[in-house]
Each structure stands twice: as C-alpha cells, then as structure tokens.
Design an enzyme around this catalytic site. Structure first.
Site, PDB file in Angstrom:
ATOM      1  N   TRP A   1      79.888  11.030  77.201  1.00  0.00           N
ATOM      2  CA  TRP A   1      80.398  11.319  75.852  1.00  0.00           C
ATOM      3  C   TRP A   1      80.762   9.998  75.158  1.00  0.00           C
ATOM      4  O   TRP A   1      80.492   9.809  73.963  1.00  0.00           O
ATOM      5  CB  TRP A   1      81.623  12.228  75.988  1.00  0.00           C
ATOM      6  CG  TRP A   1      82.185  12.788  74.718  1.00  0.00           C
ATOM      7  CD1 TRP A   1      81.658  12.697  73.460  1.00  0.00           C
ATOM      8  CD2 TRP A   1      83.397  13.548  74.592  1.00  0.00           C
ATOM      9  NE1 TRP A   1      82.478  13.352  72.553  1.00  0.00           N
ATOM     10  CE2 TRP A   1      83.545  13.880  73.230  1.00  0.00           C
ATOM     11  CE3 TRP A   1      84.360  13.981  75.493  1.00  0.00           C
ATOM     12  CZ2 TRP A   1      84.633  14.613  72.760  1.00  0.00           C
ATOM     13  CZ3 TRP A   1      85.441  14.720  75.029  1.00  0.00           C
ATOM     14  CH2 TRP A   1      85.572  15.035  73.671  1.00  0.00           C
TER      15      TRP A   1
ATOM     16  N   ASP B   1      75.810  13.070  82.877  1.00  0.00           N
ATOM     17  CA  ASP B   1      76.076  14.237  82.038  1.00  0.00           C
ATOM     18  C   ASP B   1      76.111  13.793  80.577  1.00  0.00           C
ATOM     19  O   ASP B   1      76.807  12.843  80.221  1.00  0.00           O
ATOM     20  CB  ASP B   1      77.432  14.862  82.407  1.00  0.00           C
ATOM     21  CG  ASP B   1      77.746  16.066  81.529  1.00  0.00           C
ATOM     22  OD1 ASP B   1      77.136  17.126  81.753  1.00  0.00           O
ATOM     23  OD2 ASP B   1      78.590  15.940  80.603  1.00  0.00           O
TER      24      ASP B   1
ATOM     25  N   TYR C   1      76.505  14.434  71.450  1.00  0.00           N
ATOM     26  CA  TYR C   1      77.238  13.174  71.644  1.00  0.00           C
ATOM     27  C   TYR C   1      76.593  12.093  70.777  1.00  0.00           C
ATOM     28  O   TYR C   1      75.506  11.611  71.068  1.00  0.00           O
ATOM     29  CB  TYR C   1      77.253  12.745  73.118  1.00  0.00           C
ATOM     30  CG  TYR C   1      78.026  13.676  74.048  1.00  0.00           C
ATOM     31  CD1 TYR C   1      78.915  14.632  73.556  1.00  0.00           C
ATOM     32  CD2 TYR C   1      77.893  13.589  75.420  1.00  0.00           C
ATOM     33  CE1 TYR C   1      79.625  15.474  74.403  1.00  0.00           C
ATOM     34  CE2 TYR C   1      78.607  14.421  76.282  1.00  0.00           C
ATOM     35  CZ  TYR C   1      79.461  15.369  75.756  1.00  0.00           C
ATOM     36  OH  TYR C   1      80.160  16.197  76.611  1.00  0.00           O
TER      37      TYR C   1
ATOM     38  N   HIS D   1      76.901  24.629  75.909  1.00  0.00           N
ATOM     39  CA  HIS D   1      78.042  23.738  75.673  1.00  0.00           C
ATOM     40  C   HIS D   1      79.258  24.528  75.181  1.00  0.00           C
ATOM     41  O   HIS D   1      79.494  24.639  73.994  1.00  0.00           O
ATOM     42  CB  HIS D   1      77.626  22.679  74.642  1.00  0.00           C
ATOM     43  CG  HIS D   1      78.476  21.453  74.648  1.00  0.00           C
ATOM     44  ND1 HIS D   1      78.061  20.283  74.047  1.00  0.00           N
ATOM     45  CD2 HIS D   1      79.696  21.194  75.156  1.00  0.00           C
ATOM     46  CE1 HIS D   1      79.008  19.375  74.186  1.00  0.00           C
ATOM     47  NE2 HIS D   1      80.018  19.899  74.843  1.00  0.00           N
TER      48      HIS D   1
ATOM     49  N   SER E   1      78.675  25.154  80.591  1.00  0.00           N
ATOM     50  CA  SER E   1      79.940  24.431  80.516  1.00  0.00           C
ATOM     51  C   SER E   1      80.953  25.378  79.864  1.00  0.00           C
ATOM     52  O   SER E   1      80.655  25.993  78.845  1.00  0.00           O
ATOM     53  CB  SER E   1      79.775  23.154  79.678  1.00  0.00           C
ATOM     54  OG  SER E   1      80.960  22.401  79.734  1.00  0.00           O
TER      55      SER E   1
HETATM   56  N1  LIG Z   1      82.796  20.690  76.613  1.00  0.00           N
HETATM   57  C1  LIG Z   1      82.217  19.923  77.525  1.00  0.00           C
HETATM   58  O1  LIG Z   1      81.250  20.308  78.144  1.00  0.00           O
HETATM   59  C2  LIG Z   1      82.790  18.562  77.772  1.00  0.00           C
HETATM   60  C3  LIG Z   1      84.023  18.203  77.201  1.00  0.00           C
HETATM   61  C4  LIG Z   1      84.577  16.980  77.549  1.00  0.00           C
HETATM   62  C5  LIG Z   1      83.905  16.127  78.410  1.00  0.00           C
HETATM   63  N2  LIG Z   1      82.697  16.482  78.937  1.00  0.00           N
HETATM   64  C6  LIG Z   1      81.960  15.580  79.858  1.00  0.00           C
HETATM   65  O2  LIG Z   1      82.851  15.133  80.864  1.00  0.00           O
HETATM   66  C7  LIG Z   1      82.856  13.703  80.878  1.00  0.00           C
HETATM   67  C8  LIG Z   1      84.194  13.208  81.380  1.00  0.00           C
HETATM   68  O3  LIG Z   1      85.276  13.635  80.567  1.00  0.00           O
HETATM   69  P1  LIG Z   1      85.956  12.660  79.517  1.00  0.00           P
HETATM   70  O4  LIG Z   1      85.114  11.449  79.365  1.00  0.00           O
HETATM   71  O5  LIG Z   1      86.251  13.480  78.331  1.00  0.00           O
HETATM   72  O6  LIG Z   1      87.344  12.302  80.186  1.00  0.00           O
HETATM   73  P2  LIG Z   1      87.788  11.491  81.485  1.00  0.00           P
HETATM   74  O7  LIG Z   1      86.624  11.210  82.344  1.00  0.00           O
HETATM   75  O8  LIG Z   1      88.930  12.239  82.045  1.00  0.00           O
HETATM   76  O9  LIG Z   1      88.394  10.153  80.859  1.00  0.00           O
HETATM   77  C9  LIG Z   1      87.563   9.106  80.409  1.00  0.00           C
HETATM   78  C10 LIG Z   1      88.445   7.936  79.964  1.00  0.00           C
HETATM   79  O10 LIG Z   1      89.232   7.511  81.074  1.00  0.00           O
HETATM   80  C11 LIG Z   1      89.397   6.109  81.039  1.00  0.00           C
HETATM   81  N3  LIG Z   1      88.825   5.576  82.288  1.00  0.00           N
HETATM   82  C12 LIG Z   1      87.691   5.991  82.913  1.00  0.00           C
HETATM   83  N4  LIG Z   1      87.525   5.307  84.057  1.00  0.00           N
HETATM   84  C13 LIG Z   1      88.564   4.455  84.167  1.00  0.00           C
HETATM   85  C14 LIG Z   1      88.953   3.485  85.136  1.00  0.00           C
HETATM   86  N5  LIG Z   1      88.229   3.280  86.248  1.00  0.00           N
HETATM   87  N6  LIG Z   1      90.074   2.769  84.921  1.00  0.00           N
HETATM   88  C15 LIG Z   1      90.830   2.975  83.817  1.00  0.00           C
HETATM   89  N7  LIG Z   1      90.506   3.877  82.851  1.00  0.00           N
HETATM   90  C16 LIG Z   1      89.396   4.607  83.037  1.00  0.00           C
HETATM   91  C17 LIG Z   1      88.675   5.596  79.827  1.00  0.00           C
HETATM   92  O11 LIG Z   1      89.666   5.535  78.808  1.00  0.00           O
HETATM   93  P3  LIG Z   1      89.666   4.384  77.680  1.00  0.00           P
HETATM   94  O12 LIG Z   1      88.598   4.823  76.742  1.00  0.00           O
HETATM   95  O13 LIG Z   1      91.056   4.471  77.093  1.00  0.00           O
HETATM   96  O14 LIG Z   1      89.377   3.096  78.373  1.00  0.00           O
HETATM   97  C18 LIG Z   1      87.671   6.705  79.564  1.00  0.00           C
HETATM   98  O15 LIG Z   1      87.279   6.770  78.218  1.00  0.00           O
HETATM   99  C19 LIG Z   1      82.480  13.321  79.440  1.00  0.00           C
HETATM  100  O16 LIG Z   1      82.067  11.983  79.301  1.00  0.00           O
HETATM  101  C20 LIG Z   1      81.409  14.345  79.159  1.00  0.00           C
HETATM  102  O17 LIG Z   1      80.195  13.941  79.759  1.00  0.00           O
HETATM  103  C21 LIG Z   1      82.142  17.697  78.632  1.00  0.00           C
END
Ligand SMILES: NC(=O)c1ccc[n+]([C@@H]2O[C@H](COP(=O)([O-])OP(=O)(O)OC[C@H]3O[C@@H](n4cnc5c(N)ncnc54)[C@H](OP(=O)(O)O)[C@@H]3O)[C@@H](O)[C@H]2O)c1
Length: 327
Positions: A21, A51, A56, A121, A152
């Site tokens: 994302w 993913d 996105y 989605h 999802s």
């Molecule tokens: N409806 C759906 O289907 C849906 C909804 C949401 C997400 N998703 C999918 O799920 C994926 C994961 O969820 P998400 O990206 O929303 O949230 P997440 O993985 O919980 O959080 C991602 C954020 O965590 C921080 N981060 C990641 N790795 C890190 C590390 N090693 N050290 C320090 N900070 C770290 C970064 O923040 P900073 O940007 O502040 O550095 C990053 O932007 C998405 O990318 C997407 O592919 C799907």
C-alpha cells in the site's frame, strides 16, 4: 525463510510477505526508485509474497510491481492483488462485467496474462455471502484471467462466510496484538478448510514499531493523519481502530516484554507469523531498512511465550472492550 502452502493452489509463500500500500499512495510520498528498492530488498531476503491492490495509487503499486517482475524474470514471487474499490462498495457494482474489467486492468498493470491471486477488497457482507460472487470468480479462473481468488475482509463473521466457500484460496484479515479476535474462530476454521490467512496491518499501521509518541505528526496525505477516526474509510484500517493514545500505552507495556535481542516489530511479526492458521504476515514497508528488518522476522526462533502472555494481558485490560465487538 521457510515456505507455507497457499491454500490448495500447489504454490507456497513465505511466512513474511510484503504489503505494498505504501508504494501506491495514502502514506505520504515514496519515490519509484525507493519502491523498486523495497521490492528488491524483500525478494533478496526471501520474501515470495507481495500484496497489492488496483487502488493503491490508482494502479501505481501494481505498475511498479509489474516493472519489478519484468526486470527479474526468475523472481519466484506470488502477487496477490485486490479489486472492488474503484467504484462505491455497493452490491450492484460487483458484477461479472466489472470483475472482468478490473482484472483486465490489473493484468495490464502487472504485465501478466494470468493474475496469481485476486482478493475482493473488503466488499459488503451481502457480496461475501452471495453465490453469484463465487460463480463470477470461478468464471474468471476458468477463462485463465486469474489463477486463484480470495477475500479481504473487515470482520471475523465475513472471514467465516468466505472460508466456507470451496473456491476460496485465502482470506486477508487484520491480526496483530491489538486484534486478537481472529485467533478464536477464524484461524482454526481456515486451517480446517485449507484456506490461507494473510495477516494484514500486523504493526497496527506502525504503532507496533514503538517509534511514535504523542507528538508524532503524519504527512497530510498519510491516512494516519486523515483517517484516524474513520473519516475516509473503515476506521479499523488505521492503527487497527485503536485510539492513538491508548495504543501508545499498550506499546509501552508490550515493549517491556520483548525478548532480549529482538525489537518490538520483529517480536510482533514473528509472533503473528507463528499463530497456527496464519499463512503469511504482510507488513508494509516504506524503505529498504524496514523491508529487510521485517523479512528477518521470518527467521526468528526466540521463545515468545512471555511476549504472548503480555499480548493477551494488554489486550484484555486496554483494548478488548473497544475492539472485540467491532471487528
Ligand atoms: N483492506 C485491505 O485489504 C487492506 C487494508 C490495509 C492494509 N492492507 C495490506 O496490508 C499491508 C500491511 O498493512 P499496513 O501497511 O496498512 O500496516 P502495517 O504493516 O501494520 O504498518 C506499516 C507501517 O509500519 C511501519 N514499519 C514497518 N516496518 C517497520 C520496521 N521494521 N521498523 C519500524 N517501522 C516499521 C512503517 O511506518 P512509517 O511509515 O511511519 O515508517 C510502515 O508504513 C498493506 O501494505 C496492504 O498491502 C490491506
């Protein structure tokens, strides 16, 4: 990194995948060069699941992944994309014609004839519960446009409905120390049905990185600034629906329970990946350092028993009442 079966597809994927994302939009700016570097670093570290979604960056994330796949023919990556949010999430928009148009666009964006896996989605429950939805998805498989499909979802009830469908390869749902409800019924049901679970938002949108404080500011075009209370889409997708200040308190307590030598995000990802029934955890990464650190969590073999006890205790005291009834 080890590999786990992807539903009944005969494919396997890594227990730590990559959410992309961030490579589209809604998280502040990420340049194309940085995005490609994140994909390369993840693949080099053994990640074999990306993913993405057609929305996105309105296709940017898929297009950048497509360029990566073209440049690395021996990539071995499974790309899971999503469809269904380019129109309003109204049941009448989930037609066979729209499914065909959306998947054709994703095939062009990704530069492939057949999409590995397409997930609806977060559609409305009426769509997840309808026979016609799965008939249309089966037709896409039969035509060769997609190899497999999944759903999802926002809620555990939606996950259970999708898992009951024989053609479903995976459900994607939020699982993290702030979202324990899927552990009760969804993960066991998925395991019984050989349906894969992708655990999304595993770091609660970064809260579980442990790096934020009460004064942290997010860019105006970052959903953590503009969707904190569900103003733009489901509140549960931003910080897992947890009030930011409560989340900071929970993070402080969890940090004290992290085993020596691990960071909070590494312990969190390793713990989620080790829940029976989880196939792959898909943290988002905005840079190479995050991508590498997250992939490394796929090889953690520390004892997480004390961390797990803290997760359950913190959830029960600080979060359960707000979170459990909603998702
Ligand atoms: N409806 C759906 O289907 C849906 C909804 C949401 C997400 N998703 C999918 O799920 C994926 C994961 O969820 P998400 O990206 O929303 O949230 P997440 O993985 O919980 O959080 C991602 C954020 O965590 C921080 N981060 C990641 N790795 C890190 C590390 N090693 N050290 C320090 N900070 C770290 C970064 O923040 P900073 O940007 O502040 O550095 C990053 O932007 C998405 O990318 C997407 O592919 C799907």
């Amino acid at each position: 990194m080890q590999r786990r079966p992807l539903g009944r597809t005969g494919r396997t994927v890594s227990p730590i995948g990559l959410g992309t994302w961030q490579l589209g939009a809604d998280w502040g700016d990420v340049s194309e060069a940085d995005a490609l570097a994140v994909l390369s670093a993840s693949a080099d570290a053994g990640v074999t699941l990306f993913d993405t979604a057609d929305v996105y960056g309105d296709g940017r994330s898929e297009q950048i992944i497509g360029r990566f796949l073209t440049a690395r023919r021996d990539h071995g990556i499974t790309v899971a994309t999503k469809m269904g949010r380019r129109l309003a999430q109204e049941p009448e928009n989930y037609t066979p014609e729209n499914f065909r148009a959306w998947t054709d666009r994703s095939r062009r964006n990704l530069g492939v004839d057949t999409l590995d896996l397409v997930q609806l989605h977060c559609p409305p429950s009426a769509v997840i519960d309808a026979d016609a939805t799965y008939d249309a998805l089966d037709e896409l498989v039969a035509s060769g446009a997609i190899a497999a499909y999944g759903v999802s979802v926002e809620t555990c009830a939606q996950a259970l409905s999708a898992i009951a469908r024989p053609g479903v390869t995976n459900v994607q749902i939020i699982v993290n120390p702030f979202r324990l409800k899927p552990l009760d019924e969804v993960l066991p049901a998925a395991a019984d049905a050989a349906v894969s679970v992708f655990a999304r938002v595993p770091l609660a949108s970064g809260l579980l990185s442990g790096k934020y404080s009460a004064s942290t500011q997010f860019a105006a075009n970052d959903h953590r600034a503009y969707n904190r209370h569900g103003e733009a889409f489901d509140k549960g997708e931003t910080f897992s629906g947890v009030d930011f200040e409560t989340g900071l308190r929970a993070v402080e307590e969890l940090s004290d329970a992290v085993p020596d030598g691990l960071s909070l995000p590494a312990a969190t990802l390793a713990w989620v990946a080790s829940r029976p029934g989880v196939t792959s955890v898909i943290p988002g990464a905005r840079d190479v350092r995050q991508a590498e650190a997250n992939a490394a969590a796929g090889t953690v073999d520390a004892d997480l028993t004390g961390f797990e006890a803290a997760v359950v205790d913190v959830y029960d005291r600080l979060l359960r009442a707000e979170i459990h009834p909603q998702w």
